[in-house]
Scaffold this motif. Sequence first.
Motif, PDB file in Angstrom:
ATOM      1  N   LYS A   3       0.823  -1.211   0.000  1.00  0.00           N
ATOM      2  CA  LYS A   3       0.000   0.000   0.000  1.00  0.00           C
ATOM      3  C   LYS A   3       0.858   1.263   0.000  1.00  0.00           C
ATOM      4  O   LYS A   3       0.420   2.317  -0.458  1.00  0.00           O
ATOM      5  CB  LYS A   3      -0.936  -0.014   1.206  1.00  0.00           C
ATOM      6  CG  LYS A   3      -1.993  -1.101   1.122  1.00  0.00           C
ATOM      7  CD  LYS A   3      -2.914  -1.083   2.318  1.00  0.00           C
ATOM      8  CE  LYS A   3      -3.991  -2.164   2.202  1.00  0.00           C
ATOM      9  NZ  LYS A   3      -4.898  -2.187   3.370  1.00  0.00           N
ATOM     10  N   ALA A   4       2.097   1.168   0.504  1.00  0.00           N
ATOM     11  CA  ALA A   4       2.984   2.334   0.538  1.00  0.00           C
ATOM     12  C   ALA A   4       3.678   2.562  -0.800  1.00  0.00           C
ATOM     13  O   ALA A   4       4.281   3.616  -1.026  1.00  0.00           O
ATOM     14  CB  ALA A   4       4.031   2.157   1.629  1.00  0.00           C
ATOM     15  N   LEU A   5       3.602   1.570  -1.725  1.00  0.00           N
ATOM     16  CA  LEU A   5       4.277   1.685  -3.018  1.00  0.00           C
ATOM     17  C   LEU A   5       3.278   1.376  -4.138  1.00  0.00           C
ATOM     18  O   LEU A   5       2.588   0.364  -4.079  1.00  0.00           O
ATOM     19  CB  LEU A   5       5.454   0.698  -3.105  1.00  0.00           C
ATOM     20  CG  LEU A   5       6.570   0.855  -2.074  1.00  0.00           C
ATOM     21  CD1 LEU A   5       7.548  -0.302  -2.207  1.00  0.00           C
ATOM     22  CD2 LEU A   5       7.292   2.182  -2.275  1.00  0.00           C
ATOM     23  N   PRO A   6       3.207   2.203  -5.152  1.00  0.00           N
ATOM     24  CA  PRO A   6       2.270   1.969  -6.260  1.00  0.00           C
ATOM     25  C   PRO A   6       2.829   0.971  -7.275  1.00  0.00           C
ATOM     26  O   PRO A   6       2.856   1.228  -8.468  1.00  0.00           O
ATOM     27  CB  PRO A   6       2.105   3.364  -6.858  1.00  0.00           C
ATOM     28  CG  PRO A   6       3.438   4.007  -6.653  1.00  0.00           C
ATOM     29  CD  PRO A   6       3.949   3.480  -5.329  1.00  0.00           C
ATOM     30  N   ILE A   7       3.298  -0.195  -6.781  1.00  0.00           N
ATOM     31  CA  ILE A   7       3.933  -1.191  -7.643  1.00  0.00           C
ATOM     32  C   ILE A   7       3.201  -2.518  -7.477  1.00  0.00           C
ATOM     33  O   ILE A   7       3.166  -3.079  -6.379  1.00  0.00           O
ATOM     34  CB  ILE A   7       5.422  -1.369  -7.279  1.00  0.00           C
ATOM     35  CG1 ILE A   7       6.171  -0.048  -7.446  1.00  0.00           C
ATOM     36  CG2 ILE A   7       6.055  -2.459  -8.119  1.00  0.00           C
ATOM     37  CD1 ILE A   7       7.585  -0.097  -6.936  1.00  0.00           C
ATOM     38  N   LEU A   8       2.613  -3.024  -8.542  1.00  0.00           N
ATOM     39  CA  LEU A   8       1.916  -4.298  -8.509  1.00  0.00           C
ATOM     40  C   LEU A   8       2.835  -5.388  -9.058  1.00  0.00           C
ATOM     41  O   LEU A   8       3.202  -5.370 -10.224  1.00  0.00           O
ATOM     42  CB  LEU A   8       0.630  -4.228  -9.338  1.00  0.00           C
ATOM     43  CG  LEU A   8      -0.170  -5.533  -9.430  1.00  0.00           C
ATOM     44  CD1 LEU A   8      -0.694  -5.946  -8.051  1.00  0.00           C
ATOM     45  CD2 LEU A   8      -1.321  -5.390 -10.416  1.00  0.00           C
ATOM     46  N   VAL A   9       3.201  -6.306  -8.196  1.00  0.00           N
ATOM     47  CA  VAL A   9       4.059  -7.433  -8.580  1.00  0.00           C
ATOM     48  C   VAL A   9       3.165  -8.645  -8.816  1.00  0.00           C
ATOM     49  O   VAL A   9       2.375  -9.025  -7.958  1.00  0.00           O
ATOM     50  CB  VAL A   9       5.105  -7.736  -7.487  1.00  0.00           C
ATOM     51  CG1 VAL A   9       6.006  -8.879  -7.923  1.00  0.00           C
ATOM     52  CG2 VAL A   9       5.919  -6.494  -7.172  1.00  0.00           C
ATOM     53  N   SER A  10       3.281  -9.250  -9.989  1.00  0.00           N
ATOM     54  CA  SER A  10       2.426 -10.381 -10.354  1.00  0.00           C
ATOM     55  C   SER A  10       3.224 -11.682 -10.367  1.00  0.00           C
ATOM     56  O   SER A  10       4.457 -11.678 -10.264  1.00  0.00           O
ATOM     57  CB  SER A  10       1.785 -10.137 -11.722  1.00  0.00           C
ATOM     58  OG  SER A  10       2.781 -10.019 -12.723  1.00  0.00           O
ATOM     59  N   GLU A  11       2.495 -12.802 -10.501  1.00  0.00           N
ATOM     60  CA  GLU A  11       3.100 -14.142 -10.560  1.00  0.00           C
ATOM     61  C   GLU A  11       4.070 -14.372  -9.396  1.00  0.00           C
ATOM     62  O   GLU A  11       5.166 -14.908  -9.556  1.00  0.00           O
ATOM     63  CB  GLU A  11       3.815 -14.357 -11.892  1.00  0.00           C
ATOM     64  CG  GLU A  11       2.880 -14.253 -13.097  1.00  0.00           C
ATOM     65  CD  GLU A  11       3.592 -14.537 -14.398  1.00  0.00           C
ATOM     66  OE1 GLU A  11       4.487 -15.398 -14.408  1.00  0.00           O
ATOM     67  OE2 GLU A  11       3.252 -13.890 -15.409  1.00  0.00           O
ATOM     68  N   VAL A  12       3.625 -13.963  -8.201  1.00  0.00           N
ATOM     69  CA  VAL A  12       4.478 -14.069  -7.017  1.00  0.00           C
ATOM     70  C   VAL A  12       4.532 -15.524  -6.537  1.00  0.00           C
ATOM     71  O   VAL A  12       3.499 -16.192  -6.400  1.00  0.00           O
ATOM     72  CB  VAL A  12       3.959 -13.163  -5.885  1.00  0.00           C
ATOM     73  CG1 VAL A  12       4.801 -13.355  -4.622  1.00  0.00           C
ATOM     74  CG2 VAL A  12       3.963 -11.709  -6.328  1.00  0.00           C
ATOM     75  N   GLU A  13       5.750 -15.995  -6.282  1.00  0.00           N
ATOM     76  CA  GLU A  13       5.966 -17.311  -5.690  1.00  0.00           C
ATOM     77  C   GLU A  13       7.054 -17.185  -4.634  1.00  0.00           C
ATOM     78  O   GLU A  13       7.755 -16.179  -4.564  1.00  0.00           O
ATOM     79  CB  GLU A  13       6.373 -18.340  -6.757  1.00  0.00           C
ATOM     80  CG  GLU A  13       5.276 -18.623  -7.783  1.00  0.00           C
ATOM     81  CD  GLU A  13       5.674 -19.700  -8.776  1.00  0.00           C
ATOM     82  OE1 GLU A  13       6.894 -19.942  -8.918  1.00  0.00           O
ATOM     83  OE2 GLU A  13       4.776 -20.299  -9.391  1.00  0.00           O
TER      84      GLU A  13
END
Length: 407
Positions: free
Chosen positions: A336-346
Motif C-alpha cells: 500500500k505504501a508503493l504503487p507497484i503491482l508485482v504479479s506471478e508471485v511465488e
Amino acid sequence: ERAWTVRVIDTELNYEPNGFCRLTAKIKDFNCPPSESRNLFAFDTETAAVKAPFINALQMFFNQYNPSGTIDINLQASGNPKRLNEGKIEGKVTCNDVVLCDRNFPYKVEHLTGQVELTEKSAKLNSIVGRHGAVELVLNGWAKDFGPDYKYNLQITSDNMLLDKDLYNAINREEQKFWSEFSPSGVAATSYSRVRQSPTDERSVLTVQLLDVEGRYAGFGYPLKNTTGKLVVADNNIILSDVVSQWGGRRITINGKVGFGRGDSPSYAIMVKGENIPLDATLEAALPAAQKEFYDQFETQGLVDATVNVVSAGRKDSAATFTAEVFPKKSSLKAKALPILVSEVEGRVVFSPDKIDIEQLEGRYKGGTVALSGLVWSAGNQREPGYCLSMRAKKVELSDDLADALV
C-alpha cells in the motif's frame, strides 16, 4: 420411592420337600416410572452380593443408568432359597419403551426397544435401539461374572450423532475445553466402547467419523466446512486422522494429537495443510493480530498453499505456539505504501507468533523480476516492532511509478 405397576403376571412355582424350587414367570407391561432415587431394593445389596451377586449387579445398573419405562419379562429360576449362590436363572427382558441416562455421561437415551438375555451370572444386550431427539443409537454388549471381578463390554453406535449443545453438556470438562477450541456443529457417525476385564483394567474408546461438520479453531478463526475425517478419543488423548475440509476450491487437512493432563490445559501436536487458500477477506479475518497488521500493509490476490504446525506442552505456564509456512502460487502483491503491482508471485514465508520471516518472494514487474526477503517482528520483551527487508530487481523497466516510489 418407585411406584411399580404391572399389567399382567403369569407365574408358576414348584416347591419340592427338600427345599428345591422352580419358578416360571411371565410379566407383561412391567412399568418403572422415572425417579430421582436410584435405589431398587430396601436393603444393602452389598451384603447380599456374596450369596446372590446378581442382586448387587442389578442395583449397580440402577445406580449407573437410572432406568425407567416399560418392559416384558420371561424368566425361569431354580434352586434352594437358602443357597441363593447356587441358584440358576435364565430369561429374557424385552424393552418396549425404556429410558437410560448414564450418570457419568448424562446424554439421555429414550424409547429403547430390544431384548436383553439374562442368567444368574451374565447379561447380554442384543441391538437395543433408542433415540435422543433425532439421534438414533444402538446398544450391544455383555456383562458377566457378577461380583467384585465382574467384566463387561459395551458398545454404543450412532450413524447420525448431532454435534450439539446436548452432547457438549454430556462430555467432561477436559473434552469441553477441546470442543470450545473448535466449536463444531453438524453430523458424525460414532462408535463408543467401554471394556472392563478386571478391577484394574478398565478402558473406553470413542471413534468419531465426521460426516458433514463445520467449525473453526479459536486460535486461527478460519472456517472449516463440509468437514470429514476420523477422531479417536482414548487414554486421555484425541487422535485426528485426515480431517479434511473442502469448500470453494480450497482443501484443508488436519492430522495430529491432543492430550489431556489433570488440571492442565490440553497439549497439542497438530499439523494443518492448506491447499488453494484464497488471499481474501476470509483469510484476513482469521489472522492473529500481529499477522493481520502485516497483511494489511499489502493488497493481495491469488492463492497460497500453507503448512501450519501447532504445538503446546499442555502446562498452565505454556501457551500454544505455531509456525506457518506459506507458499504463494502465481499471486499478485502490492504494498500500500508503493504503487507497484508485482504479479506471478511465488516463494516461501514463515509466520510465527512474534515474527514473519520472508525467506524469498519473487514475482514479475514491468518485464523483469522483483525479489523480496527479510524479517518483520512484533513488539515484545522491551523490543519495539520493526522490520529489516531487502529488495532486488532485475531487468525491470524504470517507469515513472517506480521512480516516484524510490524517491
